[in-house]
Design an enzyme around this catalytic site. Structure first.
Site, PDB file in Angstrom:
ATOM      1  N   GLY A  27       8.738   7.722   5.845  1.00  0.00           N
ATOM      2  CA  GLY A  27       9.917   6.853   5.796  1.00  0.00           C
ATOM      3  C   GLY A  27      10.253   6.468   4.371  1.00  0.00           C
ATOM      4  O   GLY A  27       9.751   7.072   3.428  1.00  0.00           O
ATOM      5  N   ASN A  28      11.112   5.471   4.205  1.00  0.00           N
ATOM      6  CA  ASN A  28      11.426   4.965   2.870  1.00  0.00           C
ATOM      7  C   ASN A  28      11.735   3.474   2.956  1.00  0.00           C
ATOM      8  O   ASN A  28      11.721   2.903   4.049  1.00  0.00           O
ATOM      9  CB  ASN A  28      12.580   5.764   2.247  1.00  0.00           C
ATOM     10  CG  ASN A  28      13.859   5.650   3.052  1.00  0.00           C
ATOM     11  OD1 ASN A  28      14.429   4.571   3.178  1.00  0.00           O
ATOM     12  ND2 ASN A  28      14.308   6.756   3.631  1.00  0.00           N
ATOM     13  N   HIS A  29      11.992   2.851   1.818  1.00  0.00           N
ATOM     14  CA  HIS A  29      12.100   1.387   1.762  1.00  0.00           C
ATOM     15  C   HIS A  29      13.486   0.832   2.088  1.00  0.00           C
ATOM     16  O   HIS A  29      13.731  -0.347   1.882  1.00  0.00           O
ATOM     17  CB  HIS A  29      11.684   0.879   0.381  1.00  0.00           C
ATOM     18  CG  HIS A  29      10.235   1.073   0.098  1.00  0.00           C
ATOM     19  ND1 HIS A  29       9.250   0.487   0.845  1.00  0.00           N
ATOM     20  CD2 HIS A  29       9.592   1.815  -0.834  1.00  0.00           C
ATOM     21  CE1 HIS A  29       8.073   0.837   0.383  1.00  0.00           C
ATOM     22  NE2 HIS A  29       8.249   1.664  -0.638  1.00  0.00           N
TER      23      HIS A  29
END
Ligand code: C5P
Length: 216
Positions: A27-29
């Site tokens: 995923g990412n932020h």
């Protein structure tokens, strides 16, 4: 676009989660805050809003038609189903560029040997929309760049056939992932660039929608 009242506006927001196995993902932020702020502002000025949102804890008004998705493929499928009927498409989601080629059926067990996960490209939703764009449909992309920002953003705008591209730089303090503020420049396909101050994401959303309405 003279007015957005009554127009159909589709917005993608948030990150995507690309499964590795039943319990893990890449995923990412991204928080989803920017895209959801745009959705709220579009609703406030009278648009019919659909929000296609990756995993995010940020709530949205019940008057926004929200479709929650997990992966880039889910987001692609949801957007493609609706794209033909939309007047404006704003792609603010931080879509993963790569996903595991094989998703393990069971939880991957820890072992003493190293683990290699092969990745493959995800479908590029914005580029696909650019290829299929019909007349009078307005396409807005986002770019988050860390270097050669303007040059990369211009290249992206052309390559993906966008009308407008919102550039946010991770080099600006208080801008980007997770923050309640953002600092953007908006480029258009006629080579105009508007640069804005650091503002709340709600105010940035207003600037983006004003720019869309003024775009010819
Ligand atoms: O190429 P890059 O990922 O930097 O492009 C960013 C823009 O493309 C954003 O508008 C993002 O929402 C969109 N995008 C997409 N599908 C992807 C990757 C990016 O729609 N698979």
């Amino acid at each position: 676009m003279p007015d957005i009242k009554g127009k159909k506006v589709l917005i993608t927001a948030g990150p995507t989660h690309e499964p590795i196995d039943p319990v893990r993902f890449i995923g990412n932020h991204s928080s989803g805050k920017m895209g959801i702020a745009i959705a709220e502002e579009a609703l406030a000025i009278g648009a019919e809003v659909t929000l296609i949102c990756g995993p995010s804890n940020v709530k949205s008004s019940s008057k926004i038609k929200r479709i929650n998705v997990q992966s880039a493929q889910n987001m692609f499928d949801a957007v493609m189903q609706l794209q033909e009927t939309q007047d404006v498409l704003i792609l603010s989601a931080a879509v993963a560029d790569y996903r595991p080629k094989i998703v393990a059926e069971n939880k991957i067990k820890k072992s003493d040997t190293k683990l290699t996960i092969e990745l493959e490209s995800t479908p590029d939703i914005l580029a696909s929309l650019g290829q299929q764009k019909r007349q009078n449909q307005l396409l807005v992309g986002f770019a988050l760049e860390t270097n050669n920002e303007l040059e990369n953003a211009k290249g992206k705008l052309v390559k993906k056939n966008c009308d407008l591209l919102v550039l946010n730089s991770l080099q600006d303090a208080g801008a980007g992932f997770g923050h309640d503020t953002n600092k953007v420049s908006i480029l258009d396909r006629h080579n105009n660039i508007a640069t804005f101050e650091l503002k709340s994401k709600a105010e940035v959303a207003k600037d983006i929608l004003r720019t869309i309405i003024a775009f010819k």
